[in-house]
Structures are given as structure tokens and as C-alpha cells.
Design a protein around this motif. Structure first.
Motif, short mmCIF file in Angstrom:
data_model
loop_
_atom_site.label_atom_id
_atom_site.label_comp_id
_atom_site.label_asym_id
_atom_site.label_seq_id
_atom_site.Cartn_x
_atom_site.Cartn_y
_atom_site.Cartn_z
N ALA A 1 20.73 -67.19 13.32
CA ALA A 1 20.01 -68.02 13.90
C ALA A 1 18.35 -67.87 13.89
CB ALA A 1 20.51 -68.10 15.32
N GLY A 2 17.71 -68.94 13.42
CA GLY A 2 16.47 -68.72 13.31
C GLY A 2 15.93 -68.66 11.88
N GLN A 3 16.91 -68.09 11.07
CA GLN A 3 16.37 -67.85 9.70
C GLN A 3 16.41 -69.08 8.93
OE1 GLN A 3 18.86 -64.29 8.98
NE2 GLN A 3 16.97 -63.37 8.45
N SER A 4 15.47 -69.27 7.78
CA SER A 4 15.54 -70.41 6.92
C SER A 4 15.71 -69.65 5.48
CB SER A 4 14.14 -70.84 6.97
OG SER A 4 13.95 -71.45 8.33
N ILE A 5 16.31 -70.45 4.43
CA ILE A 5 16.42 -70.21 3.12
C ILE A 5 16.44 -71.24 2.32
CG2 ILE A 5 18.85 -70.32 3.22
CD1 ILE A 5 18.95 -67.53 1.38
N ALA A 6 15.76 -71.17 1.08
CA ALA A 6 15.75 -72.03 0.09
C ALA A 6 17.20 -71.88 -0.82
CB ALA A 6 14.44 -71.92 -0.68
N TRP A 7 17.57 -73.07 -1.33
CA TRP A 7 18.82 -72.81 -2.22
C TRP A 7 18.81 -74.16 -3.25
CZ3 TRP A 7 22.45 -76.64 -1.76
CH2 TRP A 7 22.55 -77.71 -0.70
N THR A 8 19.25 -73.91 -4.40
CA THR A 8 19.29 -75.13 -4.99
C THR A 8 21.00 -75.46 -5.21
OG1 THR A 8 18.00 -73.61 -6.46
CG2 THR A 8 18.89 -75.46 -7.73
N ALA A 9 20.73 -76.70 -5.26
CA ALA A 9 22.05 -77.75 -5.39
C ALA A 9 22.78 -77.66 -7.07
CB ALA A 9 22.16 -79.03 -4.81
N ARG A 10 24.03 -77.94 -6.76
CA ARG A 10 24.50 -77.90 -8.31
C ARG A 10 23.65 -79.00 -9.19
NH1 ARG A 10 30.44 -77.35 -6.01
NH2 ARG A 10 30.68 -74.84 -6.39
N ASP A 11 23.12 -80.09 -8.41
CA ASP A 11 22.26 -80.95 -9.23
C ASP A 11 20.83 -80.41 -9.41
OD1 ASP A 11 20.78 -81.05 -7.09
OD2 ASP A 11 21.56 -83.37 -6.59
N GLY A 12 20.73 -79.25 -9.23
CA GLY A 12 19.34 -78.70 -9.55
C GLY A 12 18.29 -78.79 -8.61
N LYS A 13 18.48 -79.75 -7.48
CA LYS A 13 17.39 -79.99 -6.58
C LYS A 13 17.39 -78.76 -5.56
CE LYS A 13 18.03 -84.95 -6.68
NZ LYS A 13 18.25 -86.05 -5.88
#
Length: 139
Positions: A110-122
Motif C-alpha cells: 500500500a502506498g507504492q506506485s508502478i509504471a506498467w505497459t498494457a498489451r496495446d503498448g500504452k
């Protein structure tokens, strides 16, 4: 001091229990031929995770079966349960760990953030706001 952009921003530290680590590493290895992008991402998460005994895993860390509430740039405020692929049901809010967002959630607190890439590349960013374990959620 300048803020790092998403490309250079470090991923948050994650913690995974020994049992989940073993099972998820095996699952990702098995899935490499079918869904290589997600399988490789999950393997990378397992490689960088701090692995601990299940009893040492903090209650607010996302593990298999956890109910996770998060804010996202794409989904606003959402509550899901992180499950294995055979248990996934998007309409019931059960997200597979073998999806880009599922692989991103494992091990976060809880409180952590992460960047991730969807299957559509966004590219997306999510922030975990709460984590409940199945026994606590049922209470």
C-alpha cells in the motif's frame, strides 16, 4: 532537482513470499512460448523481488489471492483480486497475474506506485491504496 521521467524512474522495491515466488516463476517459465511479453515481465519481477518466508510477508503486500485497491491514470479507483490464470474473471474483478497489470501488482505494498505497459503498448501508472488478504476481506 529535476523529477525523473517514467523511462528512467526506478521500479519500487517489492516483496514476495517463497511459495508465491516458486509458483509464479514456474508459471511464467511455462508461459514463455504463449505470452512471452507478460511472462518475461513476471520473471523480471520475480528476479528483482525480495523473497521472504510467508510468515515474514507484511499484511499490506500484494500476494496471490490479495484484494487490491488502486488508483490508476486509466481506471481511476478500482478494487481487484489477484489470481492465477484459471481463476481470472474480469467481470468478478479477478485479475490474472499473467496480465500486464497483474504482473505489475505482485509484491507491491500500500502506498507504492508502478509504471506498467498494457498489451496495446500504452504506458500507465497505478498506485496501490489498500491491500486486504482473503481471510481479512471475508471478516
Amino acid at each position: 532537482m529535476t523529477q525523473p521521467n517514467q523511462k528512467t524512474q526506478r521500479k519500487p522495491k517489492i516483496i514476495v513470499g517463497e511459495i508465491d515466488h516458486e509458483r509464479l516463476t514456474g508459471l511464467a517459465t511455462t508461459a514463455l512460448e504463449r505470452i512471452p511479453e507478460v511472462a518475461e515481465e513476471l520473471l523480471a519481477e520475480m528476479d528483482r523481488a525480495k523473497v521472504v518466508a510467508p510468515a515474514k510477508l507484511p499484511a499490506d503486500v500484494v500476494r496471490m489471492g490479495s484484494f487490491v485497491t488502486f488508483d490508476s491514470d486509466s481506471a481511476q479507483h478500482r478494487r481487484v483480486q489477484l489470481v492465477y490464470p484459471g481463476e481470472a474473471d474480469i467481470e468478478q474483478g479477478r485479475i490474472s497475474v499473467l496480465t500486464p497489470i497483474g504482473a505489475a501488482l505482485i509484491g507491491l505494498a500500500a502506498g507504492q506506485s508502478i509504471a506498467w505497459t498494457a498489451r496495446d503498448g500504452k504506458k500507465h501508472v497505478l498506485t496501490v491504496t489498500a491491500v486486504e488478504q482473503p481471510a481479512m476481506a471475508a471478516a
